[in-house]
Design an enzyme around this catalytic site. Structure first.
Site, mmCIF file in Angstrom:
data_model
loop_
_atom_site.group_PDB
_atom_site.id
_atom_site.type_symbol
_atom_site.label_atom_id
_atom_site.label_comp_id
_atom_site.label_asym_id
_atom_site.label_seq_id
_atom_site.Cartn_x
_atom_site.Cartn_y
_atom_site.Cartn_z
ATOM 1 N N ASN A 9 0.834 -1.070 -0.026
ATOM 2 C CA ASN A 9 0.097 -0.064 0.065
ATOM 3 C C ASN A 9 0.921 1.046 0.155
ATOM 4 O O ASN A 9 1.417 1.566 1.080
ATOM 5 C CB ASN A 9 -0.891 -0.064 1.300
ATOM 6 C CG ASN A 9 -1.762 1.378 1.336
ATOM 7 O OD1 ASN A 9 -1.754 2.078 0.360
ATOM 8 N ND2 ASN A 9 -2.277 1.327 2.301
ATOM 9 N N LYS A 11 0.073 4.170 -0.344
ATOM 10 C CA LYS A 11 -0.595 5.357 0.115
ATOM 11 C C LYS A 11 -0.322 6.633 -0.765
ATOM 12 O O LYS A 11 0.095 6.241 -1.665
ATOM 13 C CB LYS A 11 0.059 5.508 1.787
ATOM 14 C CG LYS A 11 -0.230 4.322 2.405
ATOM 15 C CD LYS A 11 -0.045 4.501 4.057
ATOM 16 C CE LYS A 11 -0.051 3.204 4.892
ATOM 17 N NZ LYS A 11 -0.056 3.420 6.203
ATOM 18 N N HIS A 94 -9.317 1.308 5.197
ATOM 19 C CA HIS A 94 -8.036 1.369 5.681
ATOM 20 C C HIS A 94 -8.535 2.374 6.919
ATOM 21 O O HIS A 94 -9.149 3.507 6.867
ATOM 22 C CB HIS A 94 -7.061 2.099 4.563
ATOM 23 C CG HIS A 94 -5.787 2.071 5.260
ATOM 24 N ND1 HIS A 94 -5.316 2.924 6.239
ATOM 25 C CD2 HIS A 94 -4.740 1.168 5.164
ATOM 26 C CE1 HIS A 94 -4.165 2.625 6.470
ATOM 27 N NE2 HIS A 94 -3.698 1.470 6.008
ATOM 28 N N GLU A 96 -6.826 4.978 7.941
ATOM 29 C CA GLU A 96 -6.367 6.190 7.797
ATOM 30 C C GLU A 96 -7.826 6.853 6.876
ATOM 31 O O GLU A 96 -8.080 8.216 6.999
ATOM 32 C CB GLU A 96 -5.316 6.373 6.733
ATOM 33 C CG GLU A 96 -3.895 6.062 7.398
ATOM 34 C CD GLU A 96 -2.880 5.572 6.649
ATOM 35 O OE1 GLU A 96 -3.046 5.524 5.612
ATOM 36 O OE2 GLU A 96 -1.924 5.036 7.298
ATOM 37 N N GLU A 166 -4.849 -4.615 10.919
ATOM 38 C CA GLU A 166 -4.079 -3.575 10.797
ATOM 39 C C GLU A 166 -4.376 -2.710 12.288
ATOM 40 O O GLU A 166 -5.202 -1.862 12.298
ATOM 41 C CB GLU A 166 -4.062 -2.823 9.752
ATOM 42 C CG GLU A 166 -3.657 -3.168 8.597
ATOM 43 C CD GLU A 166 -3.117 -2.036 7.566
ATOM 44 O OE1 GLU A 166 -2.178 -2.457 6.921
ATOM 45 O OE2 GLU A 166 -3.818 -1.156 7.395
ATOM 46 N N GLY A 172 2.650 2.562 10.860
ATOM 47 C CA GLY A 172 3.575 3.768 10.631
ATOM 48 C C GLY A 172 4.498 4.004 11.872
ATOM 49 O O GLY A 172 5.054 5.145 12.096
ATOM 50 N N SER A 211 3.714 -1.589 10.427
ATOM 51 C CA SER A 211 5.187 -1.678 10.676
ATOM 52 C C SER A 211 5.987 -3.311 10.345
ATOM 53 O O SER A 211 6.712 -3.632 10.956
ATOM 54 C CB SER A 211 5.531 -1.277 12.321
ATOM 55 O OG SER A 211 5.181 0.052 12.391
HETATM 56 P P1 13P Z 1 3.077 0.632 7.694
HETATM 57 O O1 13P Z 1 3.704 -0.738 7.228
HETATM 58 O O2 13P Z 1 3.712 1.827 7.180
HETATM 59 O O3 13P Z 1 2.917 0.622 9.259
HETATM 60 O O4 13P Z 1 1.751 0.752 7.217
HETATM 61 C C1 13P Z 1 0.873 -0.306 7.201
HETATM 62 C C2 13P Z 1 -0.289 0.107 6.535
HETATM 63 O O5 13P Z 1 -1.200 0.993 6.774
HETATM 64 C C3 13P Z 1 -0.608 -0.521 5.459
HETATM 65 O O6 13P Z 1 -2.129 -0.418 5.058
#
Ligand code: 13P
Length: 254
Positions: A9, A11, A94, A96, A166, A172, A211
């Site tokens: 992903n 982003k 997601h 976010e 997640e 992150g 992560s």
């Molecule tokens: P990170 O791997 O940067 O923690 O992000 C995970 C994520 O949100 C994947 O959709």
């Protein structure tokens, strides 16, 4: 047997040119690994460029989001009919999107059903916040997000689902869930899917996200109910993402 699945992903990162270069580097490193399914989920504007790079490879393409309506006055949105036949997967729900764009479980459910109607495979993301975890509410939160997110989905359709666990506090932050905790939550998710869909649940892939790095991937991916990873930050670095795909390939042959 569930084939391991690693999805990147990206982003809101990478220009079209950078996306093309990243996809080329990833293809060079993973296309010989036929026992792992790999999907790249670049920003919308880079879908065409990345699709061209992966055209003659087994890699799959995913979108990061989608509206549930087919067309209309929804400025800035992308519809299922625009993605159908163009991408294989679409990330839905997601954290976010839930956090920064106020997406509700009801809206996410409409997206899941719209994706399935248009033969797009949804990667439904669920996960608890740190506060919910501290209050011991994790399983209740996961059960509720699954129940509301998958409302109206039939067992036949469920075979096309991917679920990504997640934990919001792990995204992150460089602070992943421990393999044991991630396994326990993914096993719980499978149990809920089994109660809802029966035997089909055994075929639904459950990914861990939050992560994931080349160093923690092997142990996370060794867990019996973790069928792959949804990778954020590490998917932006070709060598890191390739190493995670390799770890998933070793799970398959282990
Ligand atoms: P990170 O791997 O940067 O923690 O992000 C995970 C994520 O949100 C994947 O959709």
């Amino acid at each position: 047997m569930r084939q391991p699945f690693i999805a990147g992903n990206w982003k809101m990162n990478k220009t079209v040119q950078e996306a093309r270069e990243l996809a080329e580097a990833i293809v060079a490193g993973v296309q010989a690994l036929h026992d792992v399914e790999v999907a790249l989920c670049p920003p919308f504007v880079a879908l065409t460029a990345v699709k061209a790079v992966i055209a003659d490879t087994p890699l799959k393409l995913g979108a990061q989001n989608m509206h549930d309506q087919e067309k209309g006055a929804f400025t800035g949105e992308i519809s299922p009919i625009m993605l159908a036949g163009w991408v294989d997967y679409v990330i839905v729900g997601h954290s976010e999107r839930r956090q920064h764009f106020g997406e509700s479980d009801a809206f996410i459910n409409r997206k899941v059903r719209a994706a399935l109607r248009h033969s797009l495979r949804p990667i439904l993301c669920i996960g608890e916040t740190l506060e919910q975890n501290d209050r011991g509410e994790t399983e209740a939160v996961l059960a509720q997000q699954l129940r509301l997110g998958l409302d109206g989905v039939s067992s036949t359709e469920a075979a096309h689902l991917v679920i990504a666990y997640e934990p919001v506090w792990a995204i992150g932050t460089g602070r992943p869930a421990t393999p044991a905790d991630a396994q326990q939550r993914c096993a719980f998710i499978r149990q809920e899917l089994c109660a809802r869909f029966g035997d089909v649940a055994d075929a639904i892939r459950i990914l861990y996200g939050g992560s994931v790095t080349p160093s923690n991937a092997p142990e996370l991916l060794r867990q019996p109910d973790i069928d792959g990873a949804l990778v954020g930050g590490a998917s932006l670095v070709a060598q890191d993402f390739i190493a995670i795909v390799r770890a998933a390939s070793q799970k398959q042959t282990a």
